[in-house]
Scaffold this motif. Structure first.
Motif, PDB file in Angstrom:
ATOM      1  N   PRO A 143      26.937 -14.077 -63.423  1.00 30.94           N
ATOM      2  CA  PRO A 143      26.021 -13.085 -62.866  1.00 30.94           C
ATOM      3  C   PRO A 143      25.804 -11.920 -63.825  1.00 30.94           C
ATOM      4  N   ALA A 144      24.548 -11.457 -63.880  1.00 27.33           N
ATOM      5  CA  ALA A 144      24.203 -10.362 -64.796  1.00 27.33           C
ATOM      6  C   ALA A 144      24.812  -9.048 -64.322  1.00 27.33           C
ATOM      7  N   GLU A 145      25.166  -8.216 -65.301  1.00 29.07           N
ATOM      8  CA  GLU A 145      25.620  -6.879 -64.967  1.00 29.07           C
ATOM      9  C   GLU A 145      24.461  -6.071 -64.412  1.00 29.07           C
ATOM     10  N   PRO A 146      24.698  -5.121 -63.521  1.00 24.15           N
ATOM     11  CA  PRO A 146      23.606  -4.301 -63.007  1.00 24.15           C
ATOM     12  C   PRO A 146      22.988  -3.456 -64.114  1.00 24.15           C
ATOM     13  N   VAL A 147      21.737  -3.057 -63.883  1.00 23.11           N
ATOM     14  CA  VAL A 147      21.063  -2.198 -64.855  1.00 23.11           C
ATOM     15  C   VAL A 147      21.871  -0.914 -65.006  1.00 23.11           C
ATOM     16  N   SER A 148      22.102  -0.500 -66.245  1.00 28.67           N
ATOM     17  CA  SER A 148      22.868   0.709 -66.508  1.00 28.67           C
ATOM     18  C   SER A 148      21.932   1.851 -66.833  1.00 28.67           C
ATOM     19  N   ALA A 149      22.270   3.052 -66.341  1.00 27.25           N
ATOM     20  CA  ALA A 149      21.453   4.231 -66.637  1.00 27.25           C
ATOM     21  C   ALA A 149      21.592   4.635 -68.092  1.00 27.25           C
ATOM     22  N   GLU A 150      22.690   4.229 -68.741  1.00 33.28           N
ATOM     23  CA  GLU A 150      22.912   4.618 -70.132  1.00 33.28           C
ATOM     24  C   GLU A 150      22.244   3.664 -71.115  1.00 33.28           C
ATOM     25  N   ARG A 183      17.968  14.925 -68.702  1.00 31.15           N
ATOM     26  CA  ARG A 183      17.001  14.748 -67.614  1.00 31.15           C
ATOM     27  C   ARG A 183      16.491  13.313 -67.569  1.00 31.15           C
ATOM     28  N   GLN A 184      16.309  12.695 -68.732  1.00 34.51           N
ATOM     29  CA  GLN A 184      15.907  11.288 -68.746  1.00 34.51           C
ATOM     30  C   GLN A 184      16.985  10.413 -68.111  1.00 34.51           C
ATOM     31  N   LEU A 185      18.243  10.741 -68.358  1.00 39.72           N
ATOM     32  CA  LEU A 185      19.344  10.012 -67.727  1.00 39.72           C
ATOM     33  C   LEU A 185      19.284  10.166 -66.210  1.00 39.72           C
ATOM     34  N   ARG A 186      19.029  11.392 -65.728  1.00 39.07           N
ATOM     35  CA  ARG A 186      18.907  11.612 -64.275  1.00 39.07           C
ATOM     36  C   ARG A 186      17.714  10.845 -63.709  1.00 39.07           C
ATOM     37  N   TYR A 187      16.645  10.747 -64.497  1.00 41.06           N
ATOM     38  CA  TYR A 187      15.456   9.999 -64.077  1.00 41.06           C
ATOM     39  C   TYR A 187      15.808   8.519 -63.873  1.00 41.06           C
ATOM     40  N   ILE A 188      16.508   7.926 -64.842  1.00 42.50           N
ATOM     41  CA  ILE A 188      16.898   6.517 -64.716  1.00 42.50           C
ATOM     42  C   ILE A 188      17.825   6.328 -63.518  1.00 42.50           C
ATOM     43  N   GLN A 189      18.772   7.238 -63.355  1.00 48.43           N
ATOM     44  CA  GLN A 189      19.685   7.141 -62.210  1.00 48.43           C
ATOM     45  C   GLN A 189      18.926   7.218 -60.896  1.00 48.43           C
ATOM     46  N   ALA A 190      17.901   8.086 -60.838  1.00 47.90           N
ATOM     47  CA  ALA A 190      17.097   8.217 -59.613  1.00 47.90           C
ATOM     48  C   ALA A 190      16.346   6.928 -59.327  1.00 47.90           C
ATOM     49  N   MET A 191      15.779   6.295 -60.367  1.00 45.26           N
ATOM     50  CA  MET A 191      15.038   5.043 -60.165  1.00 45.26           C
ATOM     51  C   MET A 191      15.948   3.932 -59.666  1.00 45.26           C
ATOM     52  N   LEU A 192      17.183   3.887 -60.174  1.00 43.58           N
ATOM     53  CA  LEU A 192      18.114   2.834 -59.762  1.00 43.58           C
ATOM     54  C   LEU A 192      18.674   3.077 -58.370  1.00 43.58           C
ATOM     55  N   THR A 193      18.782   4.346 -57.983  1.00 44.32           N
ATOM     56  CA  THR A 193      19.403   4.708 -56.702  1.00 44.32           C
ATOM     57  C   THR A 193      18.422   4.669 -55.543  1.00 44.32           C
ATOM     58  N   ASN A 194      17.171   5.085 -55.775  1.00 46.74           N
ATOM     59  CA  ASN A 194      16.195   5.250 -54.702  1.00 46.74           C
ATOM     60  C   ASN A 194      15.162   4.129 -54.698  1.00 46.74           C
ATOM     61  N   ASP A 195      14.603   3.867 -53.519  1.00 44.20           N
ATOM     62  CA  ASP A 195      13.519   2.889 -53.414  1.00 44.20           C
ATOM     63  C   ASP A 195      12.169   3.508 -53.767  1.00 44.20           C
ATOM     64  N   LEU A 196      12.077   4.832 -53.726  1.00 42.84           N
ATOM     65  CA  LEU A 196      10.848   5.522 -54.120  1.00 42.84           C
ATOM     66  C   LEU A 196      11.233   6.723 -54.975  1.00 42.84           C
ATOM     67  N   THR A 197      10.678   6.798 -56.179  1.00 43.35           N
ATOM     68  CA  THR A 197      10.986   7.893 -57.103  1.00 43.35           C
ATOM     69  C   THR A 197       9.700   8.506 -57.627  1.00 43.35           C
ATOM     70  N   PHE A 198       9.600   9.838 -57.564  1.00 48.23           N
ATOM     71  CA  PHE A 198       8.513  10.574 -58.193  1.00 48.23           C
ATOM     72  C   PHE A 198       9.044  11.200 -59.476  1.00 48.23           C
ATOM     73  N   CYS A 199       8.251  11.119 -60.537  1.00 50.23           N
ATOM     74  CA  CYS A 199       8.619  11.791 -61.783  1.00 50.23           C
ATOM     75  C   CYS A 199       7.405  12.527 -62.334  1.00 50.23           C
ATOM     76  N   ILE A 200       7.554  13.834 -62.538  1.00 49.65           N
ATOM     77  CA  ILE A 200       6.488  14.625 -63.137  1.00 49.65           C
ATOM     78  C   ILE A 200       6.991  15.201 -64.460  1.00 49.65           C
ATOM     79  N   THR A 222       6.474   7.089 -68.188  1.00 47.39           N
ATOM     80  CA  THR A 222       5.987   5.717 -68.025  1.00 47.39           C
ATOM     81  C   THR A 222       6.901   4.728 -68.732  1.00 47.39           C
ATOM     82  N   TYR A 223       7.299   5.043 -69.945  1.00 45.20           N
ATOM     83  CA  TYR A 223       8.081   4.121 -70.765  1.00 45.20           C
ATOM     84  C   TYR A 223       9.398   3.750 -70.092  1.00 45.20           C
ATOM     85  N   LEU A 224      10.115   4.740 -69.574  1.00 47.03           N
ATOM     86  CA  LEU A 224      11.402   4.465 -68.935  1.00 47.03           C
ATOM     87  C   LEU A 224      11.218   3.719 -67.616  1.00 47.03           C
ATOM     88  N   ALA A 225      10.135   4.026 -66.886  1.00 48.43           N
ATOM     89  CA  ALA A 225       9.858   3.300 -65.645  1.00 48.43           C
ATOM     90  C   ALA A 225       9.591   1.821 -65.932  1.00 48.43           C
TER      91      ALA A 225
END
Length: 319
Positions: free
Chosen positions: A86-93, A110-127, A135-138
């Motif tokens: 089984p694959a390891e889960p996506v890592s924020a790092e 802040r980019q690290l927090r953005y990745i963590q938010a995308m992995l943790t939440n089903d809906l993420t807003f980023c401004i 866009t690139y990290l999403a």
């Protein structure tokens, strides 16, 4: 250990077992178990851990056949790979993508927090301003989750709102007219997988890159949906996008609220949605700043200069 599992669809045994039982042989050889067919049942024997894995693979095989209508040896091999290793889960790092040449990593806190938010939440807003990796990290998170079979599809959408030009003046059919608006999404994808693989996924509708209006009326299950340039959505458009979220899906909404190209006086749907939804559990809101810009060193200075100019004009108008 020995267990018996009942087949969901007895009339599709040939498709499940494969030509000359090739699918069953793959499972048997990979997990070192004995598999015997008895009417509408399969008898699995072997070591307890291997038998349990074989039962899980066979369950996934039946579900795949029911959902897709076909089951190939490649499908069975992929299902076995999920169970055996089984694959390891996506890592924020470090986000692994299809390209063997690179791993995508955040450049700022802040980019690290953005990745963590995308992995943790089903809906993420980023401004945030241009060049901060919204866009690139999403897209990187979406591609990584597709690779690890955590989602079945990626939907990338953008509103086709003109920034000074009119669509009608561009040559070609509607596809040719909207392609310039979708180009940044193609660029991000091409950086994370081979062009031929990207085209294959697009031909199979595993990846869709579409104008926002094409999402109307759809329910998107087991998908990762990215709405880019969302500052240019109206409140009704944003509501339409948000209500596309289906079972087992994630959604990422990105935009730069300092570059709104809507008609004068029209409120941005992204700004309104953040104000209404930011306190709901399961929804993340991340703001990137000019210090998160990872493009050419001059881009930070350019963004700062324009922002300062806007601030001066705003003060003058208020005086």
């Amino acid at each position: 250990m020995e267990i018996t599992i009942q087949l969901d669809s007895a009339d599709r045994q040939l498709e499940l077992f494969g030509p000359a039982d090739s699918n069953l042989r793959l499972v048997r050889d990979a997990l070192e178990v004995r598999i015997t067919a008895r009417q509408d049942n399969l008898l699995i024997a072997g070591k307890a851990a291997d038998v349990n894995k074989a039962a899980e693979v066979l369950d996934k095989m039946q579900k795949h056949l029911l959902r897709r209508g076909t089951l190939t040896t490649d499908d069975v091999s992929n299902l076995l790979a999920e169970i055996v290793a089984p694959a390891e889960p996506v890592s924020a790092e470090a986000i692994s993508v299809y390209s063997h040449k690179k791993v995508i990593e955040p450049s700022t806190k802040r980019q690290l927090r953005y990745i963590q938010a995308m992995l943790t939440n089903d809906l993420t807003f980023c401004i945030g301003p241009a060049g901060t990796g919204k866009t690139y990290l999403a897209v990187a998170v979406a591609v990584s989750m597709l690779k690890r079979k955590q989602v079945r599809r990626i939907i990338l959408a953008r509103p086709a709102v003109e920034a000074g030009e009119k669509l009608g003046f561009l040559p070609g059919d509607i596809q040719a007219k909207v392609n310039p608006y979708l180009r940044p999404l193609f660029d991000a994808l091409e950086d994370m997988m081979d062009f031929s693989q990207m085209r294959k996924f697009m031909d199979m509708d595993i990846i869709e890159i579409i104008p926002l209006a094409f999402m109307r009326g759809r329910t998107l299950n087991e998908s990762l949906i990215i709405c880019d340039e969302a500052q240019n959505t109206s409140p009704l458009q944003m509501l339409m996008v948000l209500t596309r979220l289906g079972r087992g899906s994630k959604m990422i909404i990105t935009g730069d609220i300092t570059q709104i190209d809507l008609p004068l006086g029209q409120r941005s749907g992204m700004i309104e949605a953040i104000e209404r939804l930011r306190r709901i559990k399961g929804i993340g809101v991340v703001e990137l700043t000019q210090s998160d810009i990872v493009r050419h060193r001059l881009v930070q200075s350019i963004v700062r200069a324009y922002r300062n100019d806007r601030s001066v004009k705003t003060r003058r108008q208020s005086d």
